[in-house]
Design an enzyme around this catalytic site. Structure first.
Site, PDB file in Angstrom:
ATOM      1  N   VAL A 111      58.437  50.927 -17.221  1.00 27.11           N
ATOM      2  CA  VAL A 111      57.596  49.780 -16.909  1.00 27.11           C
ATOM      3  C   VAL A 111      56.200  50.266 -16.548  1.00 27.11           C
ATOM      4  O   VAL A 111      56.053  51.169 -15.720  1.00 27.11           O
ATOM      5  CB  VAL A 111      58.174  49.000 -15.706  1.00 27.11           C
ATOM      6  CG1 VAL A 111      57.325  47.768 -15.405  1.00 27.11           C
ATOM      7  CG2 VAL A 111      59.623  48.611 -15.958  1.00 27.11           C
ATOM      8  N   CYS A 112      55.170  49.675 -17.193  1.00 30.59           N
ATOM      9  CA  CYS A 112      53.808  50.049 -16.817  1.00 30.59           C
ATOM     10  C   CYS A 112      53.276  49.054 -15.796  1.00 30.59           C
ATOM     11  O   CYS A 112      52.805  47.979 -16.134  1.00 30.59           O
ATOM     12  CB  CYS A 112      52.885  50.080 -18.031  1.00 30.59           C
ATOM     13  SG  CYS A 112      51.258  50.726 -17.594  1.00 30.59           S
ATOM     14  N   LEU A 113      53.442  49.403 -14.535  1.00 29.13           N
ATOM     15  CA  LEU A 113      52.947  48.559 -13.458  1.00 29.13           C
ATOM     16  C   LEU A 113      52.234  49.502 -12.491  1.00 29.13           C
ATOM     17  O   LEU A 113      52.847  50.449 -11.995  1.00 29.13           O
ATOM     18  CB  LEU A 113      54.136  47.849 -12.783  1.00 29.13           C
ATOM     19  CG  LEU A 113      53.816  46.888 -11.640  1.00 29.13           C
ATOM     20  CD1 LEU A 113      52.981  45.722 -12.156  1.00 29.13           C
ATOM     21  CD2 LEU A 113      55.101  46.363 -11.012  1.00 29.13           C
TER      22      LEU A 113
ATOM     23  N   CYS B 213      50.830  53.839 -18.974  1.00 28.46           N
ATOM     24  CA  CYS B 213      50.163  53.398 -20.207  1.00 28.46           C
ATOM     25  C   CYS B 213      49.056  54.368 -20.619  1.00 28.46           C
ATOM     26  O   CYS B 213      48.777  54.524 -21.811  1.00 28.46           O
ATOM     27  CB  CYS B 213      49.649  51.976 -20.070  1.00 28.46           C
ATOM     28  SG  CYS B 213      49.174  51.539 -18.425  1.00 28.46           S
TER      29      CYS B 213
END
Ligand SMILES: [Zn+2]
Lengths: 183, 447
Positions: A111-113, B213
C-alpha cells in the site's frame, strides 16, 4: 546509588524467594501502546476489526473496509496489520489481503500511503492509518502509483477507470489480471 | 578454585588493586577498600554480555582483563567473513561458527582464570530467570528491538514495597554501548532510578524509509533500486518464499535485480555490499569507535561492581569525526514511563470484582476527570477493553470476576487506558487486608 557488593547476600535471598513463581508473559512497549490505540478506536459503519489470534494478541489484527461512496462502493477489502514491538517508534506493517485494482495498491497488497512509511510519526495512531486507508478508496491518487496501469487509466480516462473497478469488484479480468469477486 | 592459581601470577592485578585497595575522593557510596572486593569480582560476580559482534568482542576482552571472573555471552549470529576486520576474536577458519561459542573459547584461551559461558541463541529464547541470575548486564547490540526487549525484562524485575519505595535489590543495572560509524554512546541504566531505554526512546533516530511509490515509479538513488527489489520485486517474483537476509543466494538475487533496475533508470552505484547494507540496515562499523565505547562500558561495569569510583551519570556521547569529542548528559527519568515507572499505588479489596475496582478508580481523586470508560490490562492479558465492541464482548465476562482471581494473590501492576488520558496509566494494585487495615490506619493517624 546501589552497592552490589553489600547487596550480594540480599539478592541471593530474593532469588530463592522467586523460585517456583510461574513465568509471566511480558508485554513489549509496542503492545502497551497499541492497547491504548485500540481501546480508544471508534470505527465508522464502513469499517470493522477482527483479532485472528484472540483478545490477547493486539499486535496482529485485520481491518475490513466496505466503502459506501466512490469508485469502490460495495467492495470488501481486508487489511492485515502487524505491529512492531517498538511501535510507535516504527510504523505498523499493513498489507491489503484482498486483490484490488487500485492505483496506490499493487497486486501483492503493498500500500502506498505516506504515513505508513516516510511520514510516520509516533503521535499518529492506528486510527490515523484507518482514516488513511478509507481515504485511499474515496480518492485514489494517480500521482503516487504502485499499480502503474491503473494510475494511467485513472488519469487519462476516469470513466474507463470506473468501469474497470466495477469489473474487478464483480470478479473479472482487468488488463490481463484476474480479480476475485469482493462484493 | 584451581583455575585462579594460574590466573594470579605476580603483579597481574596490580593496577586493579590500586583502585580496590585505596581510598579516594571520587569513590562510590559505601566504598571501603578491601582485598575481598577483588575476590568478589573474580569468584562471585556474574556479568552477562549481550552481543558478540564488534562491540561484544571488545567488551569480552576488556571485562576479562579487568578482573571479572565469570562472564556469560549471548549472541544468535554466526561469523561472517565481513566481520573479520574488526571482530578480532575471530579467524578465517571460524567463518560459519557461532560468534558466542568462538568468542568464549578465544577469551578463555588468552585470559587465564576467566570463565566465559557462551549462549548461541536469541535473547527472547532465555527465560527471565536467566537474566535475573546476573549482577549486571552489558549490552553490545545494534538493534533497538533487542534493547527494548531486554529493557522490558529488567524493568519487570523491579519491586516496590507498600509505600512505593523501590526495593534496591531488585535493580538489575545495565550498561549499554552503541556505535554508528565514528559516533557512539555509552550509558548506565539503573532501572527505576535512571532513565530506561523507553524513557529516552527519542534518542534513537527513526529508520529512514522511502515512499513505496517513489521506489516503484521514480527511483533516484542506488538505495531506491535495492529497496524496490527488496520490498516489491521479491513479493512479485518469489511469492512463496520468505526472504532470508542471511541466505547468500537470496542476497545475490536481490543485488542482481537492483542492478538491472539501476541500469534501466541510469543510476550508478549499486554494489553487492551496498545491497547487503541497505537490506540488513547495516550501519558502517569503525573498529576504533567500538574499542573506545567498549572501554567506557567496561569501566562503568567495574565501577558498578566494586564502587571503586562513582559511576557515569548517565549518558556519554562520543563523536570521533573531527578529533575526539565527548559529552556526558544526565538524562531524566520519565516519571510516567510505561516500562519502568512504579505506577500509582492503589489499595483494593482482593474480593472486589473488576467492575467494582474500575468504579473505585473512576471515583479516585487522583484521577479525577481523567477516567470515564477505562480499559484494563495486566501483563499479557486484556482484562477489559472498553472498545471496539468485538473486544468489549470478548472481555466482558471478566467484569464479574474478583481481583484476586485476575491478578493473583499479590496483586500487581495493571495498565489503564482511557480516551481522556494522554498515555497509559500504570496502577500498582495492593490488596488491603480487610481485617487489620482499619487498625493500621488508626495507628498511623494517631501518630
Ligand atoms: Zn522508563
Amino acid at each position: 546509588m546501589i552497592n552490589l557488593f553489600s547487596l550480594k547476600k540480599k539478592q541471593e535471598a530474593a532469588k530463592e524467594a522467586n523460585d517456583g513463581r510461574p513465568p509471566v508473559k511480558k508485554q513489549s512497549a509496542g503492545e502497551l501502546r497499541v492497547q491504548k490505540d485500540i481501546s480508544e478506536l471508534v470505527l465508522s459503519k464502513t469499517t470493522s476489526i477482527t483479532f485472528p489470534n484472540g483478545k490477547n494478541d493486539l499486535l496482529n489484527f485485520e481491518i475490513t473496509i466496505k466503502p459506501d461512496e466512490g469508485y469502490y462502493t460495495g467492495g470488501t477489502f481486508v487489511f492485515s496489520f502487524s505491529i512492531p514491538t517498538i511501535y510507535p517508534h516504527e510504523a505498523p506493517k499493513v498489507k491489503c489481503k484482498t486483490k484490488v485494482y487500485h492505483p496506490n495498491i499493487d497486486l501483492e497488497g503493498n500500500v502506498c500511503l505516506n504515513i505508513l512509511r516516510e511520514d510516520w510519526k509516533p503521535v499518529l495512531s492506528i486510527s490515523s492509518i484507518i482514516y488513511g486507508l478509507q481515504y485511499l478508496f474515496l480518492d485514489p491518487n494517480h500521482d503516487d502509483p504502485l499499480n502503474h496501469e491503473a494510475a494511467e487509466v485513472l488519469r487519462d480516462n476516469p470513466r474507463q477507470f470506473e468501469s474497470n473497478v466495477k469489473r474487478s469488484l464483480a470478479g473479472g479480468y482487468v488488463g490481463g489480471h484476474h480479480f476475485p469477486r469482493c462484493i | 578454585m584451581g583455575a585462579m592459581d594460574t590466573g594470579n601470577m605476580e603483579g597481574r592485578w596490580r593496577d586493579l588493586d590500586y583502585l580496590l585497595l585505596r581510598q579516594g575522593n571520587i569513590v562510590g557510596p559505601g566504598f571501603e577498600p578491601a582485598p575481598e572486593i577483588r575476590d568478589f569480582l573474580q569468584d562471585d560476580f556474574k556479568v552477562l554480555v549481550i552481543g558478540a559482534g564488534g562491540l561484544g568482542c571488545e567488551l569480552l576482552k576488556d571485562l576479562a582483563l579487568s578482573g571479572f571472573g565469570h562472564i556469560d555471552v549471548i549472541d544468535m549470529d554466526t561469523i561472517d567473513v565481513s566481520n573479520l576486520n574488526r571482530q578480532f576474536l575471530f579467524r578465517m577458519h571460524d567463518v560459519g561458527k557461532p560468534k558466542a561459542t568462538v568468542a568464549a573459547e578465544r577469551v578463555m584461551k588468552r585470559v587465564k582464570g576467566v570463565t566465559v559461558i557462551p549462549h548461541h541463541c536469541r535473547i527472547e529464547e532465555k527465560p527471565d530467570e536467566f537474566y535475573k541470575d546476573f549482577h549486571i548486564i552489558v549490552l553490545g547490540l545494534d538493534s533497538l528491538e533487542a534493547r527494548s526487549y531486554i529493557n522490558s525484562v529488567v524493568c519487570s524485575f523491579l519491586e516496590y514495597d507498600a509505600d512505593g519505595t523501590l526495593d534496591m535489590s531488585t535493580i538489575k543495572p545495565m550498561v549499554d554501548g552503541g556505535t554508528e560509524g565514528f559516533k557512539g554512546h555509552a550509558r548506565v541504566i539503573l532501572p527505576g532510578v535512571t532513565p530506561c531505554f523507553h524513557c529516552t526512546l527519542w534518542l534513537f533516530p527513526p529508520q529512514t524509509t522511502f515512499p513505496l511509490c517513489t521506489l516503484a515509479e521514480t527511483p533516484r538513488s542506488p538505495a531506491h533500486c535495492i529497496e524496490y527489489a527488496h520490498l516489491i520485486q521479491w513479493g512479485q517474483e518469489r511469492t512463496s518464499e520468505t526472504f532470508d537476509a542471511d541466505n547468500p543466494e537470496h542476497m545475490k538475487w536481490m543485488y542482481e535485480q537492483a542492478l538491472k533496475r539501476a541500469e534501466q533508470f541510469n543510476i550508478s552505484g549499486v554494489t553487492y555490499s551496498l545491497t547487503q547494507g541497505v537490506v540488513k540496515n547495516i550501519i558502517p562499523a569503525i573498529a576504533s569507535t567500538n574499542a573506545i565505547i567498549a572501554a567506557s562500558c567496561s569501566l562503568e561495569a567495574l565501577k558498578i561492581a566494586t564502587m571503586c569510583s562513582s559511576g557515569m551519570d548517565n549518558y556519554m556521547m562520543y563523536v570521533g569525526t573531527q578529533g575526539v569529542y565527548t559529552h556526558t548528559v544526565s538524562y531524566e527519568k520519565d516519571m510516567s514511563c510505561i516500562v519502568c515507572s512504579l505506577g500509582v499505588p492503589v489499595h483494593a479489596d482482593a474480593d472486589s470484582t473488576l467492575d467494582q475496582f474500575m468504579k473505585q478508580l473512576i471515583a479516585d481523586d487522583r484521577f479525577s476527570g481523567k477516567l470515564s470508560k477505562p480499559s484494563v490490562s495486566h501483563l499479557g492479558e486484556n482484562l477489559y477493553m472498553a472498545a471496539p465492541p468485538i473486544l468489549e464482548e470478548m472481555t466482558r465476562e471478566n467484569l464479574s470476576k474478583s481481583l484476586v482471581e485476575l491478578l493473583g494473590e499479590k496483586g500487581g501492576t495493571v495498565n489503564v487506558n482511557d480516551k481522556k488520558l494522554a498515555g497509559v496509566l500504570r496502577v500498582q494494585v495492593a490488596f488491603s487486608d480487610a481485617a487489620s487495615e482499619p487498625n493500621a490506619m488508626d495507628t498511623a493517624g494517631a501518630g
